[in-house]
Motif scaffolding. Structure first.
Motif, mmCIF file in Angstrom:
data_model
loop_
_atom_site.group_PDB
_atom_site.id
_atom_site.type_symbol
_atom_site.label_atom_id
_atom_site.label_comp_id
_atom_site.label_asym_id
_atom_site.label_seq_id
_atom_site.Cartn_x
_atom_site.Cartn_y
_atom_site.Cartn_z
ATOM 1 N N GLY A 154 14.450 -4.591 1.033
ATOM 2 C CA GLY A 154 14.118 -3.231 1.450
ATOM 3 C C GLY A 154 12.755 -3.022 2.083
ATOM 4 N N GLN A 164 12.177 -0.315 5.046
ATOM 5 C CA GLN A 164 12.043 1.076 4.617
ATOM 6 C C GLN A 164 10.632 1.344 4.107
ATOM 7 O OE1 GLN A 164 14.635 -0.961 4.430
ATOM 8 N NE2 GLN A 164 16.091 -0.180 2.930
ATOM 9 N N LYS A 174 7.675 4.072 5.518
ATOM 10 C CA LYS A 174 6.989 5.024 4.653
ATOM 11 C C LYS A 174 5.470 4.784 4.672
ATOM 12 C CE LYS A 174 6.974 7.623 0.648
ATOM 13 N NZ LYS A 174 7.784 8.569 -0.060
ATOM 14 N N HIS A 227 1.553 -6.942 -5.108
ATOM 15 C CA HIS A 227 2.337 -5.910 -5.766
ATOM 16 C C HIS A 227 3.801 -6.209 -5.558
ATOM 17 C CE1 HIS A 227 -1.224 -3.319 -6.349
ATOM 18 N NE2 HIS A 227 -1.632 -3.937 -5.256
ATOM 19 N N GLY A 228 4.501 -6.477 -6.650
ATOM 20 C CA GLY A 228 5.902 -6.855 -6.530
ATOM 21 C C GLY A 228 6.833 -5.734 -6.932
ATOM 22 N N ARG A 229 8.105 -5.907 -6.572
ATOM 23 C CA ARG A 229 9.148 -4.933 -6.877
ATOM 24 C C ARG A 229 8.696 -3.532 -6.539
ATOM 25 N NH1 ARG A 229 10.171 -8.220 -11.638
ATOM 26 N NH2 ARG A 229 11.599 -9.780 -10.873
ATOM 27 N N ARG A 257 8.812 0.023 -5.228
ATOM 28 C CA ARG A 257 9.844 1.027 -4.939
ATOM 29 C C ARG A 257 9.220 2.094 -4.044
ATOM 30 N NH1 ARG A 257 13.128 -2.136 -6.066
ATOM 31 N NH2 ARG A 257 13.694 -1.229 -4.100
ATOM 32 N N PRO A 258 10.028 2.693 -3.188
ATOM 33 C CA PRO A 258 9.462 3.648 -2.237
ATOM 34 C C PRO A 258 8.665 4.757 -2.909
ATOM 35 C CG PRO A 258 11.782 3.238 -1.756
ATOM 36 C CD PRO A 258 11.480 2.487 -3.006
ATOM 37 N N ASN A 259 9.136 5.246 -4.045
ATOM 38 C CA ASN A 259 8.411 6.365 -4.663
ATOM 39 C C ASN A 259 7.095 5.932 -5.288
ATOM 40 O OD1 ASN A 259 9.904 4.914 -6.448
ATOM 41 N ND2 ASN A 259 10.440 6.632 -7.766
ATOM 42 N N GLN A 306 1.110 5.537 -4.431
ATOM 43 C CA GLN A 306 0.107 5.219 -5.443
ATOM 44 C C GLN A 306 -0.492 3.828 -5.209
ATOM 45 O OE1 GLN A 306 1.458 4.956 -9.510
ATOM 46 N NE2 GLN A 306 -0.654 4.528 -10.100
#
Ligand code: FMN
Ligand code: SF4
Ligand code: SF4
Ligand code: FES
Lengths: 592, 168
Positions: B102, B105, B109, B151-153, B155-157, B161
């Motif tokens: 992903g 995406q 962002k 920074h792994g994994r 997620r878009p949200n 941060q």
């Protein structure tokens, strides 16, 4: 001295820090002060506990309780429960863990650790640890009573083949280098590991650097080299540092340098660092780079064994190839040859990635089949999905469909199936993967990394990429498939180096096994896996609760709707990034 | 973009005494190694942060190699940059695992959050955005590397941060 009844270790490694570990640390101290416990309980920072994926984590001693996912707001409750009332807070307890190493787990029953035997077990920065595991015993054996010819004979008999891609018999390569008369001769280690998705060599360099050094020294003795170079990619600073420490220690022990172990044989090794060019993994380009030049390949022959680094006879092998050598010498060629198939002996490391339950590093005997790797070692496909294809061999390898699942993994069988062993990339793809998109992705990689020296590779890969991009965008035309096939053939036979020669493989193999997907894109304007942006649409269905999460996360504000009412996506604004689908907690966003 | 040693910009490392001393030290330590050009350039990139046209000219002069050769090497390898970079570097891994995981995406962002394109530095000079090849942490895909920190994994949200680190 203060006496603390309890110590709290807060993990402050990058992952936890990014999740606010420092704030949790501060909050803990504040709360302990507020509760009057600060003289009884000490808060310390630590580097790694091991459950970082679930973010700020702490370890409480002497109980040895491991909490994870603790946020600042949770701290007062935790302090009250655990430290005032003495009750373990179940909510934050770390799930029981079997293994803390995300890359390299405990071996499963089908795995055999030869190259990786010491990784994670010994301290790579301490040569004594290596020596305690029979380290440098092979070198002693060689220098103590084997002729160079005997060494080469042993490697030949073991059946060891190059682990860097092509699988050329290592003993034969050494014979050629030995036969060259000119001096000095060089021993080169290819640690450029550039395939996306591959990190087997890095792990060996970081975890067991002396095994590679020992293999190189033995090889140097066998071919009559006086100097070795390890060419390591710049993306691996830890490997470079570890190697340099190992080299210094080996020198201090008289295992490198003048008159090694009093044998009269002198050999030294130096690390050279790359600068981010994939093509430098190709042997002639790599040598040009060590010479301080642009890393452009040159035609072979002459082969490196005759005219390599600075025009001198040179032997080049991969990290894993060298790491096998000491054990072959110690345990004997027969032992090594007892693993594997008729023509592919020993083990191979792979970096498992993609849609399997267990990703990471594995080492399996050659001849194991894809099914065993995917379903036994990797524990099956994620989320109960169906297997679609396996990509082996990196950007110059190919995609194998499910039908090949019982095929043994060895050099010949993979070549027959249209891919290569490569250096060990192993990407498992489930039914949601679009094979045209994957082909496009690899083409983008090779096109970008083409050094531009020869026309077929430079221009051909660009043409192929343009066609693939068009197909993925929904603008495929009649004749595109045939054009791709022609380009594949032409680039393969006319390119100068392995990069160009291998670049068409991902396209060729997907065309062969997944031709219907190309046809669906081109003739029906449909992406069967619903991946290609030009051919899909996102829609919000009735399951939507109007929570607004999607609208807040959409990068282009394509989503509108009132709170607690069904939202809608404007297809003209939507860039089909898929974020909304990922963040929706109600599965209310679907792809059409 | 070959440059002579006559018109060096005032803020170029070659013209700043402390930086120049660093360059000279790197040259002295390495210039006699076989194949030294790569080693010297690698050190300059690591210690100064970039290899400006004037630095290239200086290196060529000091090592007695044609400027063409130095320039050729700098332009060939993607690790060398000829301009100063942002205070932070944000690298988005576009290796296979991250791509499948992903990353495209996330990049969309991030471009919006940072108001900056890939390959560019933000207007305030805080961060340079780049895509990179597999950083070898595929099991944690998708992976973003801010400076040296992985920074792994992602997620878009969680992205905004994480990106805060590159904004201050
Ligand atoms: C484009 C390209 C990239 C390569 N990258 C690597 C690499 O990253 N590591 C490696 O060991 N071999 C790589 N090779 C293969 C090397 O050219 C060479 O065959 C290998 O290092 C020989 O070592 P071996 O006999 O031990 O396999 C690459 C080849 C090509 C054409
Ligand atoms: S996140 Fe899902 S439920 Fe919430 S508004 Fe968006 S589509 Fe509806
Ligand atoms: S796919 Fe991306 S751009 Fe389209 S609506 Fe969803 S979040 Fe917005
Ligand atoms: S693909 Fe991103 S870390 Fe390997």
């Amino acid at each position: 001295m203060k006496y603390f009844r309890s110590h709290v270790l807060v993990c402050v490694d990058p992952e936890c820090l990014s999740k606010g570990a420092h704030d949790v640390l501060d909050a803990l101290n504040d709360e302990l002060v507020a509760q009057g416990l600060i003289d009884e309980i000490q808060v310390l920072e630590t580097s790694r506990i091991g459950g970082c994926t679930v973010g700020p984590e702490l370890m409480v001693y002497p109980e040895g309780v491991h909490y994870v996912g603790v946020s600042v707001d949770d701290v007062p409750y935790l302090v009250e429960e655990h430290f005032l009332k003495g009750r373990v807070v179940k909510k934050f307890l770390a799930p029981p863990k079997t293994n803390t190493d995300e890359e390299l787990g405990a071996p499963t029953s089908k795995e055999v650790r030869v190259v990786l035997r010491n990784c994670g077990k010994i301290d790579p920065e301490n040569i004594d640890d290596y020596i305690a595991e029979d380290g440098y015993a092979a070198l002693e054996k060689v220098l103590g009573g084997m002729t160079p010819e005997q060494v080469i004979e042993e490697i030949l008999a073991s059946g060891l083949r190059g682990r860097g891609g092509a699988g050329f018999p290592t003993g034969r390569k050494w014979q050629f280098a030995r036969a060259s008369r000119a001096t000095p001769k060089y021993m080169i280690c290819n640690a450029d590991e550039g395939d996306p998705g591959a990190f087997m060599n890095r792990r060996v360099l970081e975890g067991d650097p002396h095994a590679v050094l020992e293999g190189m020294i033995i090889g140097g003795y066998a071919v009559g080299a006086s100097r070795g170079y390890i060419y390591c990619r710049a993306e691996y600073p830890v490997a470079v540092r570890t190697l340099r420490i190992a080299i210094d220690q080996a020198r201090a022990y008289g295992l490198l340098g003048e008159n090694i172990l009093g044998s009269g044989f002198s050999f030294d090794i130096e690390v050279r660092v790359g600068a981010g060019a994939f093509v430098c993994g190709e042997e002639t380009a790599l040598m040009a780079s060590i010479e301080g030049k642009r890393g452009e390949p040159r035609p072979r022959p002459p082969f490196p064994a005759v005219s390599g680094l600075w025009g001198k006879p040179s032997n080049i092998n991969n990290v894993e190839t060298y790491a096998n050598v000491p054990q072959i010498i110690l345990k004997g060629a027969q032992w090594f040859a007892s693993m594997g198939t008729e023509k592919s002996k020993g083990t191979k490391t792979f970096a498992l990635a993609g849609d399997v339950n267990r990703t990471g590093l594995i080492e399996v005997p050659l001849g194991i089949n894809l099914r065993e790797v995917i379903y036994d070692v990797a524990q099956g496909i994620k989320d109960g999905k169906k297997l679609k294809a396996v990509q082996i061999g990196g950007p110059m390898g190919g995609c194998l469909p499910e039908a090949y699942i019982d095929r043994p993994i060895d050099y010949e069988s993979l070549a027959e199936a249209g891919t290569i062993m490569g250096s060990g990339g192993f990407v498992v793809m489930d039914e949601d993967t679009c094979m045209v998109d994957i082909a496009r992705f690899f083409m983008e990689f090779t096109q970008d990394e083409s050094c531009g020296k020869c026309t077929p590779c430079r221009v051909g890969t660009r043409r192929m990429l343009e066609i693939l991009q068009r197909i993925c965008a929904g603008e495929g035309r009649h004749g595109d498939i045939e054009m791709l096939e022609d380009l594949c053939k032409w680039i393969k036979i006319t390119s100068l180096c392995g990069l160009g020669q291998g670049a068409p493989n991902p396209v060729e193999s997907t065309l062969k096994h997944f031709r219907h997907e190309y046809e669906a894109h081109i003739y029906e304007k449909r992406c069967p896996a619903k991946v290609c942006k030009g051919l899909i649409r996102y829609e919000i269905v009735d399951a939507c609760t109007g929570c607004t999460v999607c609208a807040r996360n959409c990068p282009v504000n394509a989503i509108t709707g009132q709170r607690r009412q069904k939202h809608v996506i404007d297809p003209n604004v939507c860039i089909r990034c898929g974020i909304c689908e990922q963040v929706c907690n109600f599965n209310a966003i679907v792809i059409r | 973009m070959a440059q002579t040693l006559h018109d060096i910009p005032k803020n170029d490392p070659v013209a700043v005494p402390e930086q120049k001393a660093k360059i000279d030290r790197i040259l002295a330590e390495n210039k006699n190694l076989p194949g030294a050009v790569m080693v010297v350039l690698n050190e300059l990139q690591a210690q100064i942060g970039f290899v400006s046209p004037a630095m290239q000219a200086y290196v060529a002069q000091q090592m007695h190699v044609p400027l063409q050769q130095v320039h050729g090497v700098v332009s060939f390898y993607s690790f060398f940059t000829t301009m100063p970079r942002g205070k932070h570097t944000v690298k988005f891994c576009m290796g296979t695992a991250c791509y499948v995981g992903g990353m495209p995406q996330l990049i969309e962002k991030a471009k919006q959050v940072m108001n900056c394109d890939i390959g560019k530095t933000t207007a305030d000079g805080m961060a340079t955005l780049e895509v990179c090849r597999c950083v070898g942490a595929c099991s944690q895909a998708p992976v973003i590397v801010i400076d040296e920190e992985l920074h792994g994994r992602v997620r878009p949200n969680k992205l905004p941060q994480i990106l805060k680190k590159a904004q201050q």
